[in-house]
Design a protein around this motif. Structure first.
Motif, mmCIF file in Angstrom:
data_model
loop_
_atom_site.group_PDB
_atom_site.id
_atom_site.type_symbol
_atom_site.label_atom_id
_atom_site.label_comp_id
_atom_site.label_asym_id
_atom_site.label_seq_id
_atom_site.Cartn_x
_atom_site.Cartn_y
_atom_site.Cartn_z
ATOM 1 N N THR A 94 24.819 -34.250 -18.277
ATOM 2 C CA THR A 94 24.534 -33.028 -17.519
ATOM 3 C C THR A 94 24.769 -33.191 -16.020
ATOM 4 O O THR A 94 24.621 -32.243 -15.270
ATOM 5 N N SER A 95 25.145 -34.383 -15.560
ATOM 6 C CA SER A 95 25.315 -34.641 -14.125
ATOM 7 C C SER A 95 26.654 -34.112 -13.620
ATOM 8 O O SER A 95 27.719 -34.603 -13.983
ATOM 9 N N LEU A 96 26.599 -33.076 -12.762
ATOM 10 C CA LEU A 96 27.811 -32.532 -12.146
ATOM 11 C C LEU A 96 28.165 -33.291 -10.874
ATOM 12 O O LEU A 96 29.336 -33.386 -10.521
ATOM 13 N N GLY A 97 27.175 -33.821 -10.167
ATOM 14 C CA GLY A 97 27.466 -34.608 -8.980
ATOM 15 C C GLY A 97 26.377 -34.529 -7.932
ATOM 16 O O GLY A 97 25.374 -33.841 -8.103
ATOM 17 N N GLN A 98 26.605 -35.251 -6.843
ATOM 18 C CA GLN A 98 25.708 -35.266 -5.696
ATOM 19 C C GLN A 98 26.507 -34.874 -4.460
ATOM 20 O O GLN A 98 27.700 -35.131 -4.383
ATOM 21 N N GLU A 99 25.797 -34.264 -3.500
ATOM 22 C CA GLU A 99 26.455 -33.852 -2.265
ATOM 23 C C GLU A 99 25.574 -34.217 -1.079
ATOM 24 O O GLU A 99 24.373 -33.976 -1.096
ATOM 25 N N LEU A 100 26.193 -34.794 -0.069
ATOM 26 C CA LEU A 100 25.522 -35.099 1.188
ATOM 27 C C LEU A 100 26.148 -34.227 2.275
ATOM 28 O O LEU A 100 27.358 -34.272 2.488
ATOM 29 N N ASP A 101 25.328 -33.410 2.927
ATOM 30 C CA ASP A 101 25.773 -32.543 4.022
ATOM 31 C C ASP A 101 25.223 -33.093 5.332
ATOM 32 O O ASP A 101 24.027 -33.359 5.443
ATOM 33 N N LEU A 102 26.087 -33.244 6.315
ATOM 34 C CA LEU A 102 25.697 -33.619 7.673
ATOM 35 C C LEU A 102 26.242 -32.543 8.604
ATOM 36 O O LEU A 102 27.450 -32.289 8.609
ATOM 37 N N TYR A 103 25.364 -31.894 9.361
ATOM 38 C CA TYR A 103 25.833 -30.793 10.201
ATOM 39 C C TYR A 103 24.933 -30.594 11.411
ATOM 40 O O TYR A 103 23.812 -31.089 11.461
ATOM 41 N N ALA A 104 25.464 -29.886 12.390
ATOM 42 C CA ALA A 104 24.744 -29.554 13.622
ATOM 43 C C ALA A 104 24.691 -28.038 13.771
ATOM 44 O O ALA A 104 25.636 -27.340 13.417
ATOM 45 N N GLU A 105 23.575 -27.557 14.270
ATOM 46 C CA GLU A 105 23.402 -26.138 14.583
ATOM 47 C C GLU A 105 23.047 -26.028 16.059
ATOM 48 O O GLU A 105 22.189 -26.779 16.540
ATOM 49 N N GLY A 106 23.709 -25.112 16.741
ATOM 50 C CA GLY A 106 23.427 -24.955 18.161
ATOM 51 C C GLY A 106 23.488 -23.525 18.629
ATOM 52 O O GLY A 106 24.278 -22.732 18.120
ATOM 53 N N ARG A 107 22.641 -23.201 19.568
ATOM 54 C CA ARG A 107 22.660 -21.878 20.188
ATOM 55 C C ARG A 107 23.475 -21.993 21.467
ATOM 56 O O ARG A 107 23.118 -22.719 22.392
ATOM 57 N N ILE A 108 24.596 -21.298 21.517
ATOM 58 C CA ILE A 108 25.461 -21.317 22.694
ATOM 59 C C ILE A 108 24.858 -20.451 23.802
ATOM 60 O O ILE A 108 24.747 -20.870 24.945
ATOM 61 N N ARG A 109 24.491 -19.241 23.438
ATOM 62 C CA ARG A 109 23.822 -18.291 24.326
ATOM 63 C C ARG A 109 22.902 -17.452 23.452
ATOM 64 O O ARG A 109 22.974 -17.526 22.238
ATOM 65 N N ASP A 110 22.097 -16.635 24.041
ATOM 66 C CA ASP A 110 21.257 -15.743 23.248
ATOM 67 C C ASP A 110 22.146 -14.855 22.376
ATOM 68 O O ASP A 110 23.059 -14.197 22.874
#
Length: 94
Positions: free
Chosen positions: A44-60
C-alpha cells in the motif's frame, strides 16, 4: 511539520508526508495525465515526500513562496522513479 520564523516577514518550513493506498484495491493517478497507474499487489506504500520551502511577505498584501520537494517512490508504485519538484508562487490580496 516544522516551521521556523526567520524574522517578522520570512519563515522556513519542512514538511514530511507519507502516501498510502487505503486498501490493496485502490489505485493512484498520474499528476500530469490523470490516467490510473494500474497498481496491483498487496503493498500500500505509494511513497514519501519531503518539502522544504520559504514563505515571505514582500509588502502588505503581497507575498512569495518558493521551495522544492523530493518524492521517493514507494513499493506499490509500478515504476521506481523518484522525483524532484521545484515550485514558486506569488500571492496578492486587496
Amino acid at each position: 511539520l516544522y516551521a521556523l520564523a526567520w524574522n517578522e516577514r520570512w519563515s522556513l518550513h519542512a514538511d514530511l508526508h507519507q502516501f498510502m493506498r487505503q486498501s490493496r484495491f485502490d489505485d493512484a493517478y498520474s499528476a500530469f495525465t490523470l490516467v490510473p497507474y494500474g497498481i496491483t499487489g498487496s503493498s500500500t506504500s505509494l511513497g514519501q515526500e519531503l518539502d522544504l520551502y520559504a514563505e515571505g511577505r514582500i509588502r502588505d498584501g503581497f507575498w512569495l513562496e518558493f521551495g522544492g520537494a523530493l518524492f521517493l517512490s514507494g513499493s506499490a508504485m509500478p515504476t521506481d522513479e523518484d522525483q524532484i519538484w521545484l515550485f514558486a508562487s506569488l500571492g496578492l490580496s486587496f
